[in-house]
Design an enzyme around this catalytic site. Structure first.
Site, PDB file in Angstrom:
ATOM      1  N   ASP A 165       5.506   7.682   6.776  1.00 36.94           N
ATOM      2  CA  ASP A 165       5.447   6.683   5.689  1.00 36.94           C
ATOM      3  C   ASP A 165       6.450   6.662   4.920  1.00 36.94           C
ATOM      4  OD1 ASP A 165       4.661   5.410   3.550  1.00 36.94           O
ATOM      5  OD2 ASP A 165       2.531   6.010   3.336  1.00 36.94           O
ATOM      6  N   TYR A 167      10.428  -0.828   0.440  1.00 38.07           N
ATOM      7  CA  TYR A 167      10.856  -2.493  -0.137  1.00 38.07           C
ATOM      8  C   TYR A 167      12.195  -2.027  -0.986  1.00 38.07           C
ATOM      9  CZ  TYR A 167       6.544  -4.827   1.721  1.00 38.07           C
ATOM     10  OH  TYR A 167       5.812  -5.207   2.558  1.00 38.07           O
ATOM     11  N   ARG A 197      10.512   4.834 -11.473  1.00 38.50           N
ATOM     12  CA  ARG A 197       9.288   5.825 -11.509  1.00 38.50           C
ATOM     13  C   ARG A 197       9.507   6.848 -12.569  1.00 38.50           C
ATOM     14  NH1 ARG A 197       7.145   6.496  -5.235  1.00 38.50           N
ATOM     15  NH2 ARG A 197       6.921   4.287  -4.824  1.00 38.50           N
ATOM     16  N   ASP A 223       6.353  -0.139   6.304  1.00 41.83           N
ATOM     17  CA  ASP A 223       6.681   1.158   6.246  1.00 41.83           C
ATOM     18  C   ASP A 223       6.003   2.278   6.602  1.00 41.83           C
ATOM     19  OD1 ASP A 223       4.394   0.620   4.659  1.00 41.83           O
ATOM     20  OD2 ASP A 223       5.161   1.335   2.879  1.00 41.83           O
ATOM     21  N   GLU A 224       5.204   2.114   7.719  1.00 38.61           N
ATOM     22  CA  GLU A 224       4.541   3.319   8.349  1.00 38.61           C
ATOM     23  C   GLU A 224       4.430   3.011   9.878  1.00 38.61           C
ATOM     24  OE1 GLU A 224       0.913   4.568   5.669  1.00 38.61           O
ATOM     25  OE2 GLU A 224       0.834   2.571   6.386  1.00 38.61           O
TER      26      GLU A 224
END
Length: 134
Positions: free
Chosen positions: A18, A23, A55, A111-112
């Site tokens: 993952d 993005y 973040r 994305d996984e």
């Protein structure tokens, strides 16, 4: 029971990959954005993801753009509506994994993916296994 160094036919070694901030990482590479610049990716009215710099300043995933800008006024917001760059990057990554020891790859989204590493692990175990001494 499995032979030493080789999984039994029913045993598999599968990794789930993952890719965090996928993005945002794609846009950073495409646009040459420095990783220290707080970046958010917008789809419709939400920021679907943010890079680590954003973040660290309190910007989360799946938040309204206005809320994210209140928390981080210097946030660079990129429109992520066009999914082609993410699809292309995802395909390139899957190809790399498929080349890695002939691994079988099953993509779950952009994305996984699951990567079956059974054959690779078996070859490695066989190579590391010393013959038993008498």
């Amino acid at each position: 029971m499995a032979h030493r160094g080789r999984p039994a036919a029913t045993q598999r070694v599968v990794a789930c990959l993952d890719m965090d901030c996928f993005y945002a990482q794609v846009e950073m590479l495409r646009r040459g954005i420095d990783p220290s610049v707080p970046l958010g990716i917008r789809q419709k009215y939400l920021l679907v993801t943010a890079n680590y710099a954003a973040r660290a300043r309190g910007v989360g995933k799946m938040v309204a753009e206005a809320d994210a800008l209140r928390v981080c006024p210097d946030l660079l917001v990129v429109d992520g509506s066009d999914l082609r760059p993410y699809r292309t990057a995802s395909e390139e990554i899957a190809e790399i994994w498929a080349e890695f020891g002939g691994a079988k790859v099953e993509r779950l989204g952009f994305d996984e993916c699951f990567v079956d590493l059974t054959d690779l692990v078996s070859r490695r175990l066989q190579a590391d296994t010393c013959p038993a001494s008498d």
